[in-house]
Design a protein around this motif. Structure first.
Motif, PDB file in Angstrom:
ATOM      1  N   GLY A 158      25.654  -0.381 -19.814  1.00  0.00           N
ATOM      2  CA  GLY A 158      26.359   0.855 -19.481  1.00  0.00           C
ATOM      3  C   GLY A 158      25.564   2.123 -19.731  1.00  0.00           C
ATOM      4  N   SER A 159      24.340   1.982 -20.266  1.00  0.00           N
ATOM      5  CA  SER A 159      23.540   3.181 -20.557  1.00  0.00           C
ATOM      6  C   SER A 159      22.910   3.754 -19.296  1.00  0.00           C
ATOM      7  CB  SER A 159      22.439   2.854 -21.565  1.00  0.00           C
ATOM      8  OG  SER A 159      21.526   1.923 -21.028  1.00  0.00           O
ATOM      9  N   ASN A 160      22.681   2.890 -18.294  1.00  0.00           N
ATOM     10  CA  ASN A 160      22.077   3.311 -17.027  1.00  0.00           C
ATOM     11  C   ASN A 160      20.798   4.118 -17.241  1.00  0.00           C
ATOM     12  OD1 ASN A 160      24.073   2.254 -15.061  1.00  0.00           O
ATOM     13  ND2 ASN A 160      25.463   3.623 -16.153  1.00  0.00           N
ATOM     14  N   VAL A 161      19.958   3.664 -18.158  1.00  0.00           N
ATOM     15  CA  VAL A 161      18.650   4.288 -18.343  1.00  0.00           C
ATOM     16  C   VAL A 161      17.936   4.294 -16.990  1.00  0.00           C
ATOM     17  CG1 VAL A 161      16.397   4.060 -19.458  1.00  0.00           C
ATOM     18  CG2 VAL A 161      18.483   3.547 -20.740  1.00  0.00           C
ATOM     19  N   PRO A 162      17.445   5.441 -16.527  1.00  0.00           N
ATOM     20  CA  PRO A 162      16.821   5.481 -15.199  1.00  0.00           C
ATOM     21  C   PRO A 162      15.536   4.671 -15.127  1.00  0.00           C
ATOM     22  CG  PRO A 162      16.600   7.604 -16.322  1.00  0.00           C
ATOM     23  CD  PRO A 162      17.517   6.774 -17.151  1.00  0.00           C
ATOM     24  N   LEU A 163      15.391   3.913 -14.044  1.00  0.00           N
ATOM     25  CA  LEU A 163      14.219   3.076 -13.801  1.00  0.00           C
ATOM     26  C   LEU A 163      13.309   3.733 -12.776  1.00  0.00           C
ATOM     27  CD1 LEU A 163      16.010   0.975 -15.269  1.00  0.00           C
ATOM     28  CD2 LEU A 163      15.257  -0.715 -13.593  1.00  0.00           C
ATOM     29  N   TYR A 164      12.009   3.539 -12.962  1.00  0.00           N
ATOM     30  CA  TYR A 164      10.981   4.019 -12.046  1.00  0.00           C
ATOM     31  C   TYR A 164      10.025   2.857 -11.780  1.00  0.00           C
ATOM     32  CZ  TYR A 164      12.658   8.590 -13.537  1.00  0.00           C
ATOM     33  OH  TYR A 164      13.454   9.676 -13.813  1.00  0.00           O
ATOM     34  N   ILE A 165       9.702   2.616 -10.530  1.00  0.00           N
ATOM     35  CA  ILE A 165       8.720   1.590 -10.198  1.00  0.00           C
ATOM     36  C   ILE A 165       7.347   2.246 -10.136  1.00  0.00           C
ATOM     37  CG2 ILE A 165       7.963  -0.125  -8.521  1.00  0.00           C
ATOM     38  CD1 ILE A 165      10.569  -0.826  -9.958  1.00  0.00           C
ATOM     39  N   LEU A 166       6.398   1.661 -10.885  1.00  0.00           N
ATOM     40  CA  LEU A 166       5.035   2.160 -10.886  1.00  0.00           C
ATOM     41  C   LEU A 166       4.171   1.234 -10.040  1.00  0.00           C
ATOM     42  CD1 LEU A 166       4.679   2.788 -14.735  1.00  0.00           C
ATOM     43  CD2 LEU A 166       5.898   4.142 -13.034  1.00  0.00           C
ATOM     44  N   GLY A 167       3.175   1.789  -9.389  1.00  0.00           N
ATOM     45  CA  GLY A 167       2.326   0.927  -8.582  1.00  0.00           C
ATOM     46  C   GLY A 167       1.046   1.595  -8.150  1.00  0.00           C
ATOM     47  N   SER A 168       0.104   0.754  -7.699  1.00  0.00           N
ATOM     48  CA  SER A 168      -1.151   1.243  -7.141  1.00  0.00           C
ATOM     49  C   SER A 168      -1.423   0.568  -5.801  1.00  0.00           C
ATOM     50  CB  SER A 168      -2.308   0.972  -8.110  1.00  0.00           C
ATOM     51  OG  SER A 168      -2.402  -0.412  -8.416  1.00  0.00           O
ATOM     52  N   SER A 169      -0.354   0.023  -5.200  1.00  0.00           N
ATOM     53  CA  SER A 169      -0.480  -0.667  -3.912  1.00  0.00           C
ATOM     54  C   SER A 169       0.850  -0.547  -3.176  1.00  0.00           C
ATOM     55  CB  SER A 169      -0.822  -2.140  -4.126  1.00  0.00           C
ATOM     56  OG  SER A 169       0.283  -2.835  -4.691  1.00  0.00           O
ATOM     57  N   THR A 170       0.911  -1.180  -2.012  1.00  0.00           N
ATOM     58  CA  THR A 170       2.150  -1.130  -1.235  1.00  0.00           C
ATOM     59  C   THR A 170       3.211  -2.079  -1.790  1.00  0.00           C
ATOM     60  OG1 THR A 170       1.245  -2.777   0.296  1.00  0.00           O
ATOM     61  CG2 THR A 170       0.959  -0.461   0.886  1.00  0.00           C
ATOM     62  N   PHE A 171       2.840  -3.008  -2.679  1.00  0.00           N
ATOM     63  CA  PHE A 171       3.826  -3.941  -3.245  1.00  0.00           C
ATOM     64  C   PHE A 171       4.909  -3.178  -3.998  1.00  0.00           C
ATOM     65  CE2 PHE A 171       5.673  -6.600  -6.485  1.00  0.00           C
ATOM     66  CZ  PHE A 171       5.853  -7.822  -5.867  1.00  0.00           C
ATOM     67  N   GLY A 172       4.495  -2.333  -4.954  1.00  0.00           N
ATOM     68  CA  GLY A 172       5.468  -1.555  -5.713  1.00  0.00           C
ATOM     69  C   GLY A 172       6.244  -0.603  -4.832  1.00  0.00           C
ATOM     70  N   ALA A 173       5.571  -0.060  -3.814  1.00  0.00           N
ATOM     71  CA  ALA A 173       6.242   0.855  -2.889  1.00  0.00           C
ATOM     72  C   ALA A 173       7.373   0.149  -2.155  1.00  0.00           C
ATOM     73  CB  ALA A 173       5.232   1.418  -1.898  1.00  0.00           C
ATOM     74  N   SER A 174       7.108  -1.073  -1.714  1.00  0.00           N
ATOM     75  CA  SER A 174       8.134  -1.840  -0.990  1.00  0.00           C
ATOM     76  C   SER A 174       9.322  -2.142  -1.884  1.00  0.00           C
ATOM     77  CB  SER A 174       7.536  -3.147  -0.453  1.00  0.00           C
ATOM     78  OG  SER A 174       6.525  -2.898   0.479  1.00  0.00           O
ATOM     79  N   LEU A 175       9.050  -2.523  -3.128  1.00  0.00           N
ATOM     80  CA  LEU A 175      10.132  -2.852  -4.050  1.00  0.00           C
ATOM     81  C   LEU A 175      10.965  -1.615  -4.381  1.00  0.00           C
ATOM     82  CD1 LEU A 175      11.581  -4.876  -5.853  1.00  0.00           C
ATOM     83  CD2 LEU A 175       9.914  -4.347  -7.655  1.00  0.00           C
ATOM     84  N   ALA A 176      10.297  -0.494  -4.669  1.00  0.00           N
ATOM     85  CA  ALA A 176      11.026   0.737  -4.973  1.00  0.00           C
ATOM     86  C   ALA A 176      11.899   1.153  -3.795  1.00  0.00           C
ATOM     87  CB  ALA A 176      10.038   1.846  -5.329  1.00  0.00           C
ATOM     88  N   ALA A 177      11.375   0.979  -2.581  1.00  0.00           N
ATOM     89  CA  ALA A 177      12.147   1.323  -1.384  1.00  0.00           C
ATOM     90  C   ALA A 177      13.364   0.419  -1.243  1.00  0.00           C
ATOM     91  CB  ALA A 177      11.258   1.215  -0.153  1.00  0.00           C
ATOM     92  N   LYS A 178      13.171  -0.869  -1.449  1.00  0.00           N
ATOM     93  CA  LYS A 178      14.268  -1.830  -1.309  1.00  0.00           C
ATOM     94  C   LYS A 178      15.388  -1.554  -2.311  1.00  0.00           C
ATOM     95  CE  LYS A 178      15.308  -6.742  -1.953  1.00  0.00           C
ATOM     96  NZ  LYS A 178      14.752  -8.065  -2.347  1.00  0.00           N
TER      97      LYS A 178
END
Length: 331
Positions: A158-178
């Motif tokens: 219930g804390s809903n700590v905000p998450l951020y996806i870190l990356g140096s390629s398109t893999f992390g970008a795709s996951l963050a987008a999804k």
């Protein structure tokens, strides 16, 4: 136009400093960043990196949050394959309970170390493949409780700590987008895929309860000094550290007058490519470089890392950056 700026601290340690001295400087850096109006202060996760002390990320975060009042404190990031998602949720739920509304959870899928140390961390070679599922697992632990689940992160649920996806390629970008999460790109050391990753993220972004539109944080090395010449001189410490990394002997060293005496042409090209997004120079030069970076990337926020030899030069760099027109102060 102005945007928020944040700090990523790698916790660099000089050979002539004790670990205790480096830890104290990290706390002082966070306090200075808060004083100058930076938005966040994130701590990296590295292991068995003799020149970087950012190994126990959560422990450092607790100290930084206790020593500051307003600035957000986060992980840049937790290298998730090294950790059980449930434990991460409990730890960040605990931090959030101590410091409500000030904790960020940045997540990456790299080990943050060499293969032998990864084995010492009990990291399975296939762990990175589970990264998407484990991010969603953490989301569930930190989200609202459900009667369908028997295992709860306490504290955390219930804390809903905000998450951020870190990356140096398109893999992390795709996951963050999804997942509809903010995306932070590590262009401070791996800029090659910067534009491709941002395009993938924006083109495939799915609105979520967290975000209704993409949010991009761009990483950049930074060193601001009174003149271009002084800044370039101080920046040779970062260049020497990068040279040590590719040679397998990373160490922080005092600035030098001439890097040409230290690196080969091939090493120079490699390091120049690694650090091509670094914003180095006088305030006027850095303002122009940041305007260009933001225009090219559409960054919503920039997170900088600064590692001059003298701690005072680092704090002065923060201060000069905070006085630029592009810098949006966080009260």
């Amino acid at each position: 136009m102005s945007i928020p700026f944040s700090v990523l601290d790698l916790m660099p340690t000089r050979p002539d400093d004790s670990h205790a001295q480096t830890m104290r400087k990290t706390v002082q850096a966070a306090q200075a960043a808060e004083r100058f109006g930076f938005n966040r202060f994130w701590v990296a996760e590295h292991h068995n990196a003799g020149s970087l002390l950012s190994s126990a990320t959560v422990v450092v975060m607790a100290e930084l949050a206790a020593a500051t009042e307003r600035i957000r404190v986060g992980s840049g990031g937790i290298m998730l394959p090294n950790h059980a998602p449930y434990v991460v949720a409990e730890q960040f739920g605990t931090l959030e309970a101590f410091h409500p509304g000030r904790i960020d959870l940045g997540l990456g899928r790299a080990p943050g170390t060499d293969p032998m140390t990864a084995q010492a961390l009990r990291r399975d070679n296939s762990a990175a493949m589970n990264f998407p599922a484990e991010v969603e697992e953490i989301q569930r632990y930190l989200g609202e409780p459900s009667p369908m689940r028997r295992v709860h992160a306490i504290p955390g649920q219930g804390s809903n700590v905000p998450l951020y996806i870190l990356g140096s390629s398109t893999f992390g970008a795709s996951l963050a987008a999804k997942l509809g999460l903010p995306f932070s790109f590590a262009s401070h050391f791996a800029p090659a895929a910067l534009q491709d990753a941002l395009n993938v993220y924006r083109d495939n972004f799915t609105p979520s309860q967290t975000l209704d539109k993409p949010y991009v944080i761009v990483g950049a090395g930074s060193l601001v000094a009174e003149t271009d010449e002084q800044a370039q001189h101080l920046f040779t410490t970062a260049q020497q550290h990068a040279l040590g990394i590719i040679r397998g002997r990373p160490q922080f060293s005092p600035p030098v007058d001439d890097m040409e005496k230290l690196w080969s042409p091939a090493e120079k090209r490699h390091i120049s490519s690694m650090l091509q997004e670094a914003v180095v120079g006088s305030p006027q030069t850095v303002q122009s470089k940041l305007e260009d970076l933001v225009a090219r990337t559409g960054a919503d926020e920039v997170i900088i890392t600064s590692t001059p030899w003298e701690f005072e030069d680092r704090i002065r760099s923060y201060e000069l950056l905070s006085e630029l027109p592009i810098f949006q102060k966080t009260e």
